[in-house]
Design an enzyme around this catalytic site. Structure first.
Site, PDB file in Angstrom:
ATOM      1  N   GLY A  65       0.914  -1.262  -0.019  1.00  0.00           N
ATOM      2  CA  GLY A  65      -0.068  -0.037  -0.027  1.00  0.00           C
ATOM      3  C   GLY A  65       0.794   1.304   0.040  1.00  0.00           C
ATOM      4  O   GLY A  65       2.028   1.108   0.391  1.00  0.00           O
ATOM      5  N   SER A  66       0.268   2.412  -0.153  1.00  0.00           N
ATOM      6  CA  SER A  66       0.773   3.794  -0.271  1.00  0.00           C
ATOM      7  C   SER A  66       1.377   4.152   1.024  1.00  0.00           C
ATOM      8  O   SER A  66       0.926   3.775   2.016  1.00  0.00           O
ATOM      9  CB  SER A  66      -0.009   4.513  -1.088  1.00  0.00           C
ATOM     10  OG  SER A  66      -1.248   5.207  -0.175  1.00  0.00           O
TER      11      SER A  66
END
Length: 144
Positions: A65-66
């Site tokens: 994920g970011s």
């Protein structure tokens, strides 16, 4: 030393210590997909979906994920006191490491054995990142 206790050397990523029951996942994890009020993993089809990581020693492959969602996930768990007691990670990619640093979540890697072989769900684990040591009691720790 108790028969079920094994000590491993490791590398400290985020200093500190933590202990508790192990929760083990070979899946990458996005902490944003964890219910911050309970610490329960809510990501569909994740290896530990439905399990709480709050106060546990989390053995994890890597993050995903970011930086925004990972950092927010860690932060939301932190403000509700539902972070894992410590994290043992195999692939310490920058996003998960920086998120752990932000909230002071104890994190180690480079166990001198494969963590997925050394640790199973339900084992009692003590992580001492300052001493660069992980202690594992297979099947749980007997009362002292």
């Amino acid at each position: 030393m108790a028969d079920n206790k094994k000590v491993y050397k490791c590398r400290s990523i985020v200093r500190g210590s933590g202990a508790g029951e192990a929760v083990v996942s070979k899946d990458a994890m996005c902490f944003y997909l964890t219910d911050p009020t309970t610490g329960t993993v809510i990501e569909r089809n994740h290896a530990i979906e439905g399990k709480s990581i709050s106060g546990k020693v989390l053995v994890l492959q890597s993050g995903k994920g970011s930086s925004v969602v990972q950092a927010d996930g860690f932060y939301q768990l932190w403000v509700r006191n539902n972070l894992p007691a410590a994290i043992i990670i195999v692939v310490p990619e920058p996003v998960i490491v920086s998120s752990a640093v932000m909230v002071g979540a104890t994190m180690v890697d480079r166990l001198d054995d494969d963590p997925f072989e050394a640790i199973a769900d339900g084992d009692y684990v003590e992580v001492d990142a300052d001493a660069q040591e992980v202690r594992v009691w297979k099947g749980g720790k007997a009362a002292d």
